[in-house]
Write a protein that holds these residues in place. Structure first.
Motif, PDB file in Angstrom:
ATOM      1  N   ASN A 132      -4.835  -9.911 -11.527  1.00  0.00           N
ATOM      2  CA  ASN A 132      -4.604  -9.521 -10.133  1.00  0.00           C
ATOM      3  C   ASN A 132      -5.841  -9.751  -9.260  1.00  0.00           C
ATOM      4  O   ASN A 132      -5.739  -9.818  -8.039  1.00  0.00           O
ATOM      5  N   ASP A 155      -9.513  -4.333  -2.550  1.00  0.00           N
ATOM      6  CA  ASP A 155      -8.316  -3.558  -2.246  1.00  0.00           C
ATOM      7  C   ASP A 155      -7.194  -4.509  -1.857  1.00  0.00           C
ATOM      8  O   ASP A 155      -7.286  -5.180  -0.827  1.00  0.00           O
ATOM      9  N   HIS A 156      -6.156  -4.576  -2.676  1.00  0.00           N
ATOM     10  CA  HIS A 156      -4.971  -5.367  -2.353  1.00  0.00           C
ATOM     11  C   HIS A 156      -4.008  -4.465  -1.590  1.00  0.00           C
ATOM     12  O   HIS A 156      -3.612  -3.411  -2.077  1.00  0.00           O
ATOM     13  N   HIS A 157      -3.646  -4.871  -0.368  1.00  0.00           N
ATOM     14  CA  HIS A 157      -2.757  -4.074   0.480  1.00  0.00           C
ATOM     15  C   HIS A 157      -1.306  -4.533   0.310  1.00  0.00           C
ATOM     16  O   HIS A 157      -1.035  -5.658  -0.105  1.00  0.00           O
ATOM     17  N   ASP A 158      -0.391  -3.647   0.646  1.00  0.00           N
ATOM     18  CA  ASP A 158       1.038  -3.930   0.509  1.00  0.00           C
ATOM     19  C   ASP A 158       1.487  -5.136   1.326  1.00  0.00           C
ATOM     20  O   ASP A 158       2.423  -5.827   0.952  1.00  0.00           O
ATOM     21  N   ASP A 159       0.808  -5.395   2.441  1.00  0.00           N
ATOM     22  CA  ASP A 159       1.200  -6.527   3.294  1.00  0.00           C
ATOM     23  C   ASP A 159       0.637  -7.866   2.804  1.00  0.00           C
ATOM     24  O   ASP A 159       0.777  -8.884   3.461  1.00  0.00           O
TER      25      ASP A 159
END
Length: 147
Positions: free
Chosen positions: A55, A109-113
């Motif tokens: 990821n 930080d992977h964001h939902d968008d």
């Protein structure tokens, strides 16, 4: 009359301030927590599965125009900034890594968008300035620009 009342009020205020100043401990220091620019290697790194690291593997644009690259070879993880040498890294949490040589640490930080945020703290090497003086090694923080 107004002058007398005003003088009395000012006198009482000064007395109250002096009394309250005497009751405060003079040797107290107030520590204000701030963002710590330190690069520490944990005694016990966070265990990260190969699938979890996938990821994070890849290239990330940094706010200074450079690129951060993360990769894995076998069980060893690496980070590289631009054309600099690679640094062996370990996970410190589910989304943070630190170089074993204490030259960088990164939080991703992977964001939902689909956007990516976070920060990179890295050692900037000493350099010679135009006036002949030297600027010592220091830490710098870079962000991940939004999409």
């Amino acid at each position: 009359m107004k002058t007398i009342i005003l003088s009395t009020l000012l006198g009482l205020s000064a007395t109250c301030l002096a009394a309250s100043a005497q009751t405060l401990p003079q040797d107290k220091t107030v520590e204000v927590p701030g963002h710590s620019l330190r690069i520490d290697v944990p005694d016990q790194p966070h265990y990260m599965l190969r699938e979890d690291f996938l990821n994070f593997a890849g290239a990330y644009d940094l706010s200074n125009g450079d690129t951060l690259q993360l990769r894995r070879s076998g069980s060893i993880m690496y980070a590289r900034i631009g054309n600099q040498p690679e640094h062996r890294i370990v996970a410190t949490s589910r989304n943070a890594f630190v170089a074993l040589d204490r030259q960088l640490k990164v939080r991703i930080d992977h964001h939902d968008d689909g956007s990516v945020g976070g920060e990179l703290v890295m050692v900037v090497p000493a350099r010679q300035l135009a006036d002949g003086s030297a600027q010592g090694e220091h830490l710098a923080t870079l962000g991940f620009p939004g999409r």
